[in-house]
Design an enzyme around this catalytic site. Sequence first.
Site, mmCIF file in Angstrom:
data_model
loop_
_atom_site.group_PDB
_atom_site.id
_atom_site.type_symbol
_atom_site.label_atom_id
_atom_site.label_comp_id
_atom_site.label_asym_id
_atom_site.label_seq_id
_atom_site.Cartn_x
_atom_site.Cartn_y
_atom_site.Cartn_z
ATOM 1 N N HIS A 14 2.693 4.805 -0.582
ATOM 2 C CA HIS A 14 1.907 4.016 0.385
ATOM 3 C C HIS A 14 1.792 4.752 1.727
ATOM 4 O O HIS A 14 2.580 5.667 2.034
ATOM 5 C CB HIS A 14 2.585 2.662 0.613
ATOM 6 C CG HIS A 14 4.002 2.797 1.072
ATOM 7 N ND1 HIS A 14 4.374 3.031 2.389
ATOM 8 C CD2 HIS A 14 5.169 2.799 0.382
ATOM 9 C CE1 HIS A 14 5.672 3.139 2.482
ATOM 10 N NE2 HIS A 14 6.184 3.015 1.287
ATOM 11 N N GLU A 144 9.789 -0.236 -4.243
ATOM 12 C CA GLU A 144 10.746 0.756 -3.727
ATOM 13 C C GLU A 144 12.130 0.455 -4.314
ATOM 14 O O GLU A 144 12.395 -0.703 -4.730
ATOM 15 C CB GLU A 144 10.769 0.660 -2.191
ATOM 16 C CG GLU A 144 11.735 1.577 -1.483
ATOM 17 C CD GLU A 144 11.511 3.044 -1.797
ATOM 18 O OE1 GLU A 144 10.865 3.732 -1.003
ATOM 19 O OE2 GLU A 144 12.001 3.484 -2.868
#
Length: 327
Positions: A14, A144
């Site tokens: 990202h 994550e």
Amino acid sequence: MSDSNTFKVFILRHGQSELNHENIFCGWIDAKLTEKGKLQADNSASLIQQYCNDNNQSLPQIGYCSRLIRTQQTIQEILNQWNLTEAVQVVTGIECQYNDLNITNNDNNDKDNNDDINNNKKNSSNGNDDKKIMPILQTWRLNERHYGSWQGQRKPQVLEEYGEKQYMYIRRGYNGKPPMADLDREMVQEINDKGSSTGYDFKEPNRHLKYGLEEKSGEILPNSESLADVVKRVEPFLENVVFRIANENNQDSCLIVAHGSSVRSILKLLQGIPDDEIKDVDIPNGIPLVIELEKKTFKFVNKFYLDPENAKINAQKVRDEGFASNP
Ligand SMILES: O=C(O)[C@H](O)COP(=O)(O)O
């Protein structure tokens, strides 16, 4: 030079998040993109589109991202650049009702269809009648790594407390694992917690609110993870969803927007990077990596960044986070 007969995974971390910018461990805290992060996403879209045009290939027909807003914002920015609108489905496990997405078998080699990603019905729900639809599957398995009790803490302070060896072992070592987060205490927002003006107040969103679908499906969600743990949860999603859909629909490529550790996990799995070498791999924000695989078997062929110089510079900056040299 790219091989036109391979399946391509366009994968990127990202764009910069508000906690990346603050040098704070983020993990499952639901930080948003900074303006710089949005620009990085836009640039990624241009790099991928240029690559596809230069190599006479269609844009990816499907996208995957995590359940965290920073990847969702990144993929939205990319689709906006491609003049596409998203059809989002949350995939809780390693199966998905694929037909709900109504993806048709396009002629992948028809260059003129480059922008005609799918023949799906137009999406009039949000007034995007003139935009083609791109299916986007969201999964916690691309989240994550869970950074345990380090989440919300400033990296320089954690480095000082643990020392360089332990700090880097936990950040980059294959089996390095942070202390567990206490999900019953200050680490997680209460049901009615509005957090600070940023909305997350350095806490994880309440699990019952954010991951209710996963809880109903019996998914076991973590409160601390090593990279090895992330590999274990990513692998079945890659095999049973990403590659199965690609084969069933004769796709040439896909787009994956994930996080530092989940990108490292996918790279390790696809390239076969040994456990003791993955510690040397860092992933920059918002620079597309192309992983070329044999079609059908998905055996590794090649990988390259679409902006290799900036990828190298920014990966080193990621590695140096927390150290004085990289305030
Ligand atoms: O979760 C975070 O804080 C970052 O995205 C990754 O941090 P790291 O590069 O220190 O693993």
